[in-house]
Design a protein around this motif. Structure first.
Motif, PDB file in Angstrom:
ATOM      1  N   VAL A  87      -1.323  -0.266   4.480  1.00 18.11           N
ATOM      2  CA  VAL A  87      -0.806   0.165   3.182  1.00 18.11           C
ATOM      3  C   VAL A  87       0.552   0.800   3.438  1.00 18.11           C
ATOM      4  CG1 VAL A  87      -1.070   1.726   1.222  1.00 18.11           C
ATOM      5  CG2 VAL A  87      -3.078   0.555   2.150  1.00 18.11           C
ATOM      6  N   VAL A  88       1.592   0.241   2.849  1.00 20.97           N
ATOM      7  CA  VAL A  88       2.936   0.794   2.989  1.00 20.97           C
ATOM      8  C   VAL A  88       3.094   1.954   2.009  1.00 20.97           C
ATOM      9  CG1 VAL A  88       5.383   0.348   2.589  1.00 20.97           C
ATOM     10  CG2 VAL A  88       3.988  -1.328   3.823  1.00 20.97           C
ATOM     11  N   LEU A  89       3.632   3.061   2.513  1.00 26.41           N
ATOM     12  CA  LEU A  89       3.969   4.215   1.670  1.00 26.41           C
ATOM     13  C   LEU A  89       5.391   4.615   2.036  1.00 26.41           C
ATOM     14  CD1 LEU A  89       2.986   6.349  -0.408  1.00 26.41           C
ATOM     15  CD2 LEU A  89       2.377   7.783   1.540  1.00 26.41           C
ATOM     16  N   THR A  90       6.348   4.353   1.148  1.00 29.03           N
ATOM     17  CA  THR A  90       7.746   4.467   1.528  1.00 29.03           C
ATOM     18  C   THR A  90       8.631   4.843   0.357  1.00 29.03           C
ATOM     19  OG1 THR A  90       9.578   3.240   2.572  1.00 29.03           O
ATOM     20  CG2 THR A  90       8.145   2.011   1.085  1.00 29.03           C
ATOM     21  N   THR A  91       9.815   5.348   0.671  1.00 22.16           N
ATOM     22  CA  THR A  91      10.840   5.559  -0.360  1.00 22.16           C
ATOM     23  C   THR A  91      11.679   4.308  -0.531  1.00 22.16           C
ATOM     24  OG1 THR A  91      12.325   6.466   1.316  1.00 22.16           O
ATOM     25  CG2 THR A  91      10.991   8.033   0.075  1.00 22.16           C
ATOM     26  N   THR A 111       5.088   3.661  -3.406  1.00 27.37           N
ATOM     27  CA  THR A 111       6.249   4.489  -3.164  1.00 27.37           C
ATOM     28  C   THR A 111       5.786   5.932  -2.968  1.00 27.37           C
ATOM     29  OG1 THR A 111       6.567   4.807  -5.539  1.00 27.37           O
ATOM     30  CG2 THR A 111       7.760   2.992  -4.503  1.00 27.37           C
ATOM     31  N   LYS A 112       6.662   6.757  -2.379  1.00 26.83           N
ATOM     32  CA  LYS A 112       6.245   8.103  -1.998  1.00 26.83           C
ATOM     33  C   LYS A 112       6.136   9.074  -3.161  1.00 26.83           C
ATOM     34  CE  LYS A 112       7.318   8.119   2.907  1.00 26.83           C
ATOM     35  NZ  LYS A 112       8.159   8.624   4.003  1.00 26.83           N
ATOM     36  N   ASP A 113       6.368   8.591  -4.383  1.00 25.56           N
ATOM     37  CA  ASP A 113       6.054   9.434  -5.535  1.00 25.56           C
ATOM     38  C   ASP A 113       4.624   9.215  -6.014  1.00 25.56           C
ATOM     39  OD1 ASP A 113       6.346   6.936  -6.617  1.00 25.56           O
ATOM     40  OD2 ASP A 113       7.839   7.508  -8.124  1.00 25.56           O
TER      41      ASP A 113
END
Length: 232
Positions: A87-91, A111-113
């Protein structure tokens, strides 16, 4: 599973080069039910090393990391340890990063929000074998596929999609594929078709076999290219 037994927790490895983010995610996930944080990696190389040693169910992966970025690490895990899902979690949610990560094998993209509940849901969904995309990411993916944009992995051309189906889909399989292209999860498809999730998974396995494709992103592209769904 017999009565009284509880499901084993999902074993999660966190990969992020920023210490404050990494430690914050460890603290957050450790409080969530059904989650067991088994490690925290500082870059892509470290993520691959730890994943091969610890064999987590899910890696929560940042993308822009030194030495080995999250796309490269995801691709290595897909090839070397396909049982571990990413699972990608990124800005970094621009199209190049999104498409490269999905084509490299990521099964989720946030996204990181994203809040704790959304991260929890994505981990659980991906661990169960489904995919979970941020709604904005999913819309852009569908738009790109509908417009014929080619997806790439690490600058290479996207894997080809067959010009014609190698095996004829049944009407029910075509219907399932249309729902996949619309962004529905297995649970939502089951509800829409009034069948069990196990039945949906069986149909999807048959679709993968007949189309010679390997993930849901490619199935969406296939559905558009073969006219099972139309832009708009």
């Amino acid at each position: 599973m017999s009565a009284g037994e509880t499901a084993a927790p999902v074993r999660v490895l966190i990969a992020d080069d920023q210490k404050i983010v990494r430690e914050g995610l460890v603290s957050l996930l450790s409080l969530l039910p059904g989650i067991d944080v088994v490690g925290a990696a500082t870059d892509g190389d470290d993520a691959v090393r730890q994943a091969l040693a610890l064999r987590p169910d899910v890696v929560l992966m940042d993308l822009n990391m030194p030495r080995c970025n999250g796309v490269e690490a995801t691709e290595q895990l897909r090839d070397r340890q396909p049982g571990t899902r990413v699972v990608v979690l990124t800005t970094y949610a621009d199209d190049d990063w999104v498409f490269a990560a999905l084509q490299a094998g990521a099964r989720g993209f946030l996204t990181k929000d994203a809040g704790a509940e959304e991260i929890h849901r994505a981990i659980a969904t991906v661990a169960s074998g489904d995919a979970q995309l941020d709604p904005s990411v999913q819309r852009r993916l569908l738009d790109a596929l509908a417009s014929g944009q080619r997806l790439a992995v690490a600058g290479q051309p996207a894997p080809p999609v067959p010009d014609a189906p190698p095996g004829e889909l049944t009407p029910r399989e075509a219907e399932v594929l249309r729902h996949i292209a619309a962004g529905l999860s297995n649970t939502e498809i089951a509800a829409a078709l009034f069948v069990t999730e196990a039945t949906v998974k069986t149909h999807i396995n048959h679709i993968f076999t007949k189309t010679s494709l390997r993930d849901r992103a490619q199935l969406v592209r296939y559905a558009y290219q073969h006219g099972l769904v139309r832009p708009g």
